[in-house]
Scaffold this motif. Structure first.
Motif, PDB file in Angstrom:
ATOM      1  N   GLY A   1       8.374  17.805 -34.966  1.00 56.17           N
ATOM      2  CA  GLY A   1       7.392  17.436 -33.956  1.00 56.17           C
ATOM      3  C   GLY A   1       5.981  17.842 -34.294  1.00 56.17           C
ATOM      4  N   GLY A   2       5.759  18.220 -35.544  1.00 54.19           N
ATOM      5  CA  GLY A   2       4.438  18.658 -35.953  1.00 54.19           C
ATOM      6  C   GLY A   2       4.074  20.050 -35.467  1.00 54.19           C
ATOM      7  N   THR A   3       5.024  20.750 -34.833  1.00 56.50           N
ATOM      8  CA  THR A   3       4.711  22.085 -34.288  1.00 56.50           C
ATOM      9  C   THR A   3       5.728  23.148 -34.653  1.00 56.50           C
ATOM     10  OG1 THR A   3       5.877  21.578 -32.214  1.00 56.50           O
ATOM     11  CG2 THR A   3       3.522  21.081 -32.290  1.00 56.50           C
ATOM     12  N   ASP A   4       6.967  22.770 -34.970  1.00 57.83           N
ATOM     13  CA  ASP A   4       8.030  23.759 -35.185  1.00 57.83           C
ATOM     14  C   ASP A   4       8.584  23.697 -36.605  1.00 57.83           C
ATOM     15  OD1 ASP A   4       8.017  24.815 -32.568  1.00 57.83           O
ATOM     16  OD2 ASP A   4       9.114  23.058 -31.863  1.00 57.83           O
ATOM     17  N   TRP A   5       8.956  24.847 -37.115  1.00 59.22           N
ATOM     18  CA  TRP A   5       9.538  25.009 -38.442  1.00 59.22           C
ATOM     19  C   TRP A   5       8.560  24.623 -39.550  1.00 59.22           C
ATOM     20  CZ3 TRP A   5      13.456  28.095 -38.961  1.00 59.22           C
ATOM     21  CH2 TRP A   5      14.395  28.211 -37.919  1.00 59.22           C
TER      22      TRP A   5
ATOM     23  N   VAL B   1       6.014  11.373 -40.246  1.00 60.51           N
ATOM     24  CA  VAL B   1       5.869  11.667 -38.818  1.00 60.51           C
ATOM     25  C   VAL B   1       7.083  11.165 -38.053  1.00 60.51           C
ATOM     26  CG1 VAL B   1       4.509  11.197 -36.754  1.00 60.51           C
ATOM     27  CG2 VAL B   1       3.353  11.669 -38.921  1.00 60.51           C
ATOM     28  N   ALA B   2       7.506   9.945 -38.352  1.00 63.54           N
ATOM     29  CA  ALA B   2       8.660   9.375 -37.654  1.00 63.54           C
ATOM     30  C   ALA B   2       9.951  10.110 -38.000  1.00 63.54           C
ATOM     31  CB  ALA B   2       8.798   7.899 -38.013  1.00 63.54           C
ATOM     32  N   GLY B   3      10.049  10.583 -39.217  1.00 59.03           N
ATOM     33  CA  GLY B   3      11.294  11.203 -39.652  1.00 59.03           C
ATOM     34  C   GLY B   3      11.399  12.683 -39.392  1.00 59.03           C
ATOM     35  N   SER B   4      10.360  13.266 -38.804  1.00 54.08           N
ATOM     36  CA  SER B   4      10.379  14.703 -38.562  1.00 54.08           C
ATOM     37  C   SER B   4      10.230  15.054 -37.092  1.00 54.08           C
ATOM     38  CB  SER B   4       9.275  15.389 -39.377  1.00 54.08           C
ATOM     39  OG  SER B   4       7.999  14.862 -39.040  1.00 54.08           O
ATOM     40  N   ASN B   5      10.552  14.097 -36.218  1.00 56.30           N
ATOM     41  CA  ASN B   5      10.515  14.403 -34.795  1.00 56.30           C
ATOM     42  C   ASN B   5      11.692  15.311 -34.437  1.00 56.30           C
ATOM     43  OD1 ASN B   5       9.550  14.334 -32.169  1.00 56.30           O
ATOM     44  ND2 ASN B   5       9.289  12.109 -32.164  1.00 56.30           N
TER      45      ASN B   5
END
Length: 560
Positions: free
Chosen positions: A77-81, A411-415
């Motif tokens: 989500g661009g914020t975790d891990w 971006v799409a693959g890391s939600n």
């Protein structure tokens, strides 16, 4: 600087981070008034006590799985891990010597080696009847720790005097040291104290594993590995000993191997003992689950973390093996349904005591306990309300917990919902937070591996294919609690690697297997690096810096 300080520098790196390291230093005064029995037990217990730290999800597991075609951990989500990109670098084979998980894994292993050395030095003069067996266990466990450093870092440190500087061993010398230590311990060991302690069978299995990987350890950067017949003969010999002992049996239920109560499962030969009375605290069950999957009705704070998913490449290996049949229907190792709502949409009320999440590889829309306002919803009859899950904990209440095959660094693959997830180890019934109290033993060696190692050794030394095929099909046919996987009609090395993936996914075997089978320089998901230097990890920079007081003593692995 004296040698004792140098030795300590090489064995430990004190660092600040998420993991708190505590080392209780014992001297002669601390044991005043203790019996020899208490002293002996106080020496051997710490030797095993480092295993849970090594097998923490971000240590050995991450290095062995996320670096392969089996697991991937994107920036969720661009914020975790995000973690400064270390998990993306690990998957891409771009890890550096300053990686904190590399350092943490190294430190825990060497703390275990240090504790083992303390036991090896002190136990010979102990008069307790068990001291002799404890000494053998300490030597064998130290050898196992050395196998880990040889496999991951290409180096072993040999030392018998705690005040001396360790001798650095690589290649054949390192293997010989490990082998002789295991061989020396084996005659003394009991064969009834496992799986949380090393036994004769455990040592036989480790020796088989050492010989199976000997071609890699001799010539780490070879274009093609040369598997010597003598090594393969030893693999078969040690596997024959384990199978012929009749002390172990293949588990009829595959997922019972990873249940909370797996300590008594007769397939386990050597494992990290994580029972509750030993303060079990592993995190294997929660690492891959969604933050909105709550497996325990008694605890509203016990949830997943949206960590790694399996790669599309690994998932496709299952699909391609069984097409047109869905792998969930073809192979009981892939999936086990526990919640009826997945096949019966009306099964939305479940008694708390009967609630269990599904196991194996989880795909698509997930159902489970629904938490609103900090409590779980209930049906009119008091049972737990079960329904489709949404990402409420991520403040995305309209986003379904619908796991997709795509999982990559786009971006799409890391939600949060990307990647099929793995629920292999049971989520502990007593976990209050989801992030600790895992009470299942973590498998290091089990009987299925013995059969598949023997099959591989037979293939590599040129035996008739039928004999290896029998070993593979013995394992496939054993999971009789449900319809077992169909027998294979042929076997070769490529099929055997695939079979090892199906049997041992999420068990910290994949990296070692891929290297041995010559597949680690391949391309998958977000990984295109073909550098052979990445077959081993860098020695932590803190260790290199600590060793620099002796010029030329410790050389960084090539390519780092």
């Amino acid at each position: 600087m004296n040698k004792k300080i140098i030795a300590l520098l090489l064995g430990f790196s004190v660092f600040a981070g998420c993991t708190k390291l505590e080392e209780n230093v014992l001297d002669e005064t601390s044991s005043t008034g203790s019996t020899d029995k208490q002293i002996a037990e106080g020496l051997i217990a710490p030797v095993y006590a480092k295993l849970p730290d090594i097998f923490l999800h971000t240590n050995y597991f991450a290095l062995q799985e996320i670096s392969t075609d089996e697991a991937i951990l994107p920036y969720r989500g661009g914020t975790d891990w995000g973690d400064n990109g270390i998990y993306m670098s690990l998957h891409r084979h771009e890890t550096t010597s300053t990686d904190p998980n590399i350092r943490s894994t190294w430190n825990h292993i060497f703390q275990g080696i240090s504790r083992a050395l303390s036991a090896v030095v002190a136990l010979p003069t102990n008069t307790d009847p068990n001291a002799r067996v404890f000494l053998a266990e300490a030597r064998a466990t130290r050898a196992y720790y050395c196998m880990l450093t040889l496999d991951m870092f290409g180096v072993v440190f040999k030392k018998e005097d705690p005040t001396a500087t360790s001798e650095v061993l690589r290649g054949e010398e390192a293997m010989t040291y490990i082998r002789t230590e295991l061989e020396a311990a084996e005659p003394v060991l009991d064969n009834t104290t496992g799986p949380g302690r090393l036994t004769k069978a455990g040592v036989w299995g480790l020796l088989a594993r050492l010989h199976l990987n000997a071609a890699v350890y001799r010539d780490r950067y070879a274009t093609a590995f040369t598997f010597q017949k003598a090594d393969m003969d030893k693999v078969v010999e040690y596997c024959d000993k384990i199978i012929g002992s009749n002390a172990y049996t293949l588990s009829p239920s595959y997922f019972a191997l990873f249940d909370d109560a797996n300590h008594t499962n007769k397939e386990l030969i050597f494992a990290v003992d994580q029972r509750a009375d030993l303060n079990g605290h592993n995190r294997m069950a929660y690492f891959s689950l969604s933050g909105d999957q709550f497996p325990i009705p008694a605890y509203t704070g016990a949830n997943g973390t949206d960590g790694p998913g399996i790669t599309p490449d690994f998932y496709r290996s299952w699909v391609n093996a069984y097409a047109p049949v869905d792998p969930a229907a073809a192979d009981p190792r892939f999936y086990k349904q526990n919640l009826g709502v997945y096949t019966n949409p009306n099964d939305t009320c479940v008694a708390a005591a009967a609630f269990n999440i599904n196991r194996g590889i989880l795909r698509g829309q997930q159902y489970g306990l629904i938490r609103k306002g900090g409590v779980f919803l209930k049906c009119d009859d008091g049972k737990m309300k079960v329904g489709p899950l949404f990402y409420d904990t991520r403040n995305r209440p309209t986003m379904a917990v619908n796991f997709t095959e795509q999982c990559d660094f786009t971006v799409a693959g890391s939600n949060y919902n990307t990647g099929f997830r793995v629920s292999k180890y049971e989520f502990s019934k007593t976990s209050v937070s989801g992030r600790n109290f895992g009470e299942h033993d973590i498998v290091i060696l089990r009987l299925a591996d013995v059969y598949l190692m023997r099959a591989e050794a037979k293939l590599r030394r040129g035996d008739a294919m039928a004999s290896a095929l029998t070993d593979v099909n013995t394992v496939r046919a054993s999971r009789t609690a449900s319809t077992p996987a169909p027998a294979l009609t042929t076997i070769d090395l490529d099929l055997l690697l695939r079979e090892r993936g199906f049997e041992f996914y999420w068990e910290c075997q994949r990296r070692t297997d891929m290297i041995r089978f010559g597949k680690y320089e391949g391309t998958w998901t977000e990984k295109t690096n073909t550098d052979k230097n990445k077959r081993i990890f860098p020695i932590p920079q803190t260790t290199i810096d600590g060793a620099s007081v002796i010029p030329g003593y410790l050389v960084q692995n090539q390519g780092y």
